[in-house]
Write a protein that holds these residues in place. Structure first.
Motif, PDB file in Angstrom:
ATOM      1  N   GLU A  52       0.812  -1.215   0.000  1.00  0.00           N
ATOM      2  CA  GLU A  52       0.000   0.000   0.000  1.00  0.00           C
ATOM      3  C   GLU A  52       0.847   1.267   0.000  1.00  0.00           C
ATOM      4  O   GLU A  52       0.522   2.241  -0.674  1.00  0.00           O
ATOM      5  N   GLN A  55       1.972   1.791  -3.465  1.00  0.00           N
ATOM      6  CA  GLN A  55       0.883   2.330  -4.271  1.00  0.00           C
ATOM      7  C   GLN A  55       0.683   3.812  -3.989  1.00  0.00           C
ATOM      8  O   GLN A  55       0.492   4.613  -4.917  1.00  0.00           O
ATOM      9  N   PHE A  56       0.731   4.206  -2.722  1.00  0.00           N
ATOM     10  CA  PHE A  56       0.583   5.616  -2.361  1.00  0.00           C
ATOM     11  C   PHE A  56       1.734   6.434  -2.940  1.00  0.00           C
ATOM     12  O   PHE A  56       1.535   7.546  -3.431  1.00  0.00           O
ATOM     13  N   VAL A  59       1.086   6.915  -6.621  1.00  0.00           N
ATOM     14  CA  VAL A  59       0.050   7.927  -6.850  1.00  0.00           C
ATOM     15  C   VAL A  59       0.644   9.319  -6.703  1.00  0.00           C
ATOM     16  O   VAL A  59       0.416  10.197  -7.549  1.00  0.00           O
ATOM     17  N   ALA A  60       1.423   9.548  -5.652  1.00  0.00           N
ATOM     18  CA  ALA A  60       2.052  10.856  -5.444  1.00  0.00           C
ATOM     19  C   ALA A  60       3.000  11.178  -6.597  1.00  0.00           C
ATOM     20  O   ALA A  60       3.034  12.313  -7.093  1.00  0.00           O
ATOM     21  N   LEU A 135      -6.930   7.284   4.610  1.00  0.00           N
ATOM     22  CA  LEU A 135      -6.857   7.615   3.190  1.00  0.00           C
ATOM     23  C   LEU A 135      -6.768   9.115   2.921  1.00  0.00           C
ATOM     24  O   LEU A 135      -6.434   9.521   1.812  1.00  0.00           O
ATOM     25  N   ILE A 138      -3.359  10.554   1.180  1.00  0.00           N
ATOM     26  CA  ILE A 138      -3.162  10.320  -0.252  1.00  0.00           C
ATOM     27  C   ILE A 138      -4.234  11.041  -1.072  1.00  0.00           C
ATOM     28  O   ILE A 138      -3.962  11.528  -2.171  1.00  0.00           O
ATOM     29  N   LYS A 139      -5.431  11.147  -0.527  1.00  0.00           N
ATOM     30  CA  LYS A 139      -6.465  11.903  -1.227  1.00  0.00           C
ATOM     31  C   LYS A 139      -6.105  13.385  -1.282  1.00  0.00           C
ATOM     32  O   LYS A 139      -6.379  14.059  -2.270  1.00  0.00           O
ATOM     33  N   ILE A 141      -3.043  14.559  -1.456  1.00  0.00           N
ATOM     34  CA  ILE A 141      -2.014  14.655  -2.497  1.00  0.00           C
ATOM     35  C   ILE A 141      -2.655  14.591  -3.879  1.00  0.00           C
ATOM     36  O   ILE A 141      -2.254  15.313  -4.798  1.00  0.00           O
ATOM     37  N   MET A 142      -3.657  13.748  -4.027  1.00  0.00           N
ATOM     38  CA  MET A 142      -4.339  13.654  -5.317  1.00  0.00           C
ATOM     39  C   MET A 142      -5.033  14.965  -5.670  1.00  0.00           C
ATOM     40  O   MET A 142      -4.930  15.446  -6.808  1.00  0.00           O
TER      41      MET A 142
END
Length: 173
Positions: A52, A55-56, A59-60, A135, A138-139, A141-142
């Motif tokens: 995970e 994955q994070f 995404v970043a 979460l 990461i949200k 950062i998105m």
């Protein structure tokens, strides 16, 4: 108006350039995480968090590196016709197509913001995995990445407008 556009372009390009230059080293972070994952599975007790976190980190890497890629002209385009067009024709087509990107990014930003607020509203949304991380980081950062991409898309639009008016904006890298 030209001065405002040039100032906006300078500021947004500078921010996204510096963020992009830093975030490009995120590949080494991902490699370290995945290396640790392999080593822990081989020699120790497997870590629950590595997949995970990788994955994070990915995404970043993509979300914060996207505006830099757009600025550098690294985005994918159909070069069959585009490569043969004049700079003016390219600016015309780019000015039209970037509007679609801007509309898409506005909707994406709106949905990302709603999802981020949902994470905060319900006591901290967590992943359904065994590790169960929150979460919202990461949200966040998105949402930041989408916002920076929107700013960069506007910058590219302004560059195209200025090119169409006959002002030299420099060659796209």
């Amino acid at each position: 108006m030209r001065g405002l556009m040039r100032g906006y372009i300078r500021r947004v390009d500078a921010v996204n350039y510096h963020i992009g230059r830093v975030i490009m080293y995120g590949i080494f972070v991902m490699m370290a995480i995945l290396l640790w994952s392999s080593a822990s599975k081989t020699f120790f007790t497997p870590s629950l968090w590595t997949l995970e976190v990788a994955q994070f980190a990915m995404v970043a890497y993509y979300m914060l590196g996207g505006p830099y890629a757009l600025q550098m002209g690294s985005n994918v385009r159909m070069d069959l016709l585009y490569g043969e067009w004049s700079d003016r024709r390219k600016a015309q087509i780019d000015a039209m197509t970037v509007m679609f990107l801007i509309v898409y990014l506005i909707f994406l930003l709106w949905g990302g913001w709603e999802s981020l607020m949902y994470s905060f509203a319900y006591g901290g949304e967590r992943s359904s995995s065994v590790w169960r991380p929150y979460l919202w980081p990461i949200k966040s950062i998105m949402v930041l990445g989408i916002f920076l991409m929107l700013l960069q898309a506007l910058s590219e639009f302004f560059k195209d407008i200025l090119r169409l008016q006959g002002h030299d904006m420099g060659e796209k890298v």
